[in-house]
Design a protein around this motif. Structure first.
Motif, short mmCIF file in Angstrom:
data_model
loop_
_atom_site.label_atom_id
_atom_site.label_comp_id
_atom_site.label_asym_id
_atom_site.label_seq_id
_atom_site.Cartn_x
_atom_site.Cartn_y
_atom_site.Cartn_z
N THR A 38 0.88 -1.52 -0.12
CA THR A 38 0.01 0.01 -0.02
C THR A 38 0.58 1.14 -0.13
O THR A 38 1.69 1.52 0.61
CB THR A 38 -1.24 -0.11 0.99
OG1 THR A 38 -1.14 -1.09 1.67
CG2 THR A 38 -2.02 1.21 0.94
N GLU A 41 6.17 4.24 -3.51
CA GLU A 41 6.25 4.88 -4.96
C GLU A 41 7.48 4.31 -5.43
O GLU A 41 8.85 4.12 -4.24
CB GLU A 41 6.16 6.20 -4.49
CG GLU A 41 5.32 6.90 -3.87
CD GLU A 41 5.59 8.46 -3.91
OE1 GLU A 41 6.28 9.26 -4.19
OE2 GLU A 41 5.01 8.65 -3.00
N SER A 60 -2.98 -1.55 -2.83
CA SER A 60 -3.89 -0.08 -3.84
C SER A 60 -2.46 1.16 -3.09
O SER A 60 -1.49 0.98 -2.63
CB SER A 60 -4.96 0.01 -2.54
OG SER A 60 -4.97 0.34 -1.05
N GLY A 61 -3.55 2.04 -4.20
CA GLY A 61 -2.33 3.30 -3.89
C GLY A 61 -1.07 3.11 -3.89
O GLY A 61 0.08 4.17 -4.09
N ASN A 62 -0.03 2.43 -4.49
CA ASN A 62 0.85 2.56 -5.45
C ASN A 62 1.02 2.87 -6.93
O ASN A 62 0.12 3.19 -7.50
CB ASN A 62 1.64 0.74 -5.52
CG ASN A 62 1.05 0.16 -4.12
OD1 ASN A 62 2.15 0.46 -3.38
ND2 ASN A 62 0.17 -0.76 -4.04
N ARG A 63 2.83 3.67 -6.63
CA ARG A 63 2.57 4.54 -8.07
C ARG A 63 4.00 3.78 -8.32
O ARG A 63 4.58 3.71 -7.60
CB ARG A 63 3.26 5.62 -7.63
CG ARG A 63 2.04 6.16 -7.11
CD ARG A 63 1.78 7.59 -6.70
NE ARG A 63 1.75 9.19 -7.85
CZ ARG A 63 0.71 9.02 -8.08
NH1 ARG A 63 -0.09 8.58 -8.38
NH2 ARG A 63 0.74 9.64 -9.57
N PRO A 68 0.06 6.34 -10.97
CA PRO A 68 -0.46 4.97 -10.24
C PRO A 68 -0.49 3.95 -11.24
O PRO A 68 -0.62 3.68 -12.61
CB PRO A 68 -1.96 5.17 -10.75
CG PRO A 68 -2.28 6.52 -10.10
CD PRO A 68 -0.51 7.49 -11.66
N ASP A 70 -1.28 -0.44 -10.06
CA ASP A 70 -2.86 -1.41 -10.44
C ASP A 70 -1.76 -2.75 -10.02
O ASP A 70 -1.62 -3.31 -11.16
CB ASP A 70 -4.04 -1.21 -10.49
CG ASP A 70 -4.27 -0.18 -10.45
OD1 ASP A 70 -4.55 0.86 -8.94
OD2 ASP A 70 -5.43 0.92 -11.08
#
Length: 82
Positions: A38, A41, A60-63, A68, A70
């Protein structure tokens, strides 16, 4: 910011990796039964910055390189992308 290297995870029951900033780093997971990935970056220019084999969990919320990303992780179905 962590620079260079990687995190190689294998055969762990439950693991949470969250809110990390890494450059030149990559995640490798193998046979994890419950991974929570989660808000991380990663800046990585090579192949497979995130590498999964037989991994279950949630993400979720990873870059990746500022965009972004998924991952179709599920607690019920193992996922692999290589």
């Amino acid at each position: 910011m962590i620079e260079g290297g990687g995190i190689n995870l294998a055969r762990v029951g439950r693991l949470e990796i969250s809110r990390n900033r890494m450059r030149g780093y990559r995640f490798i997971s193998e046979q994890l039964s419950c991974l929570e990935l989660t808000g991380n970056e990663v800046e990585y220019e090579g192949l497979f910055p995130y590498l999964f084999e037989d991994t279950r969990g949630r993400a979720s919320g990873n870059r990746l390189n500022g965009a972004p990303v998924d991952f179709p992780l599920s607690p019920d179905v193992p996922f692999g992308n290589h």
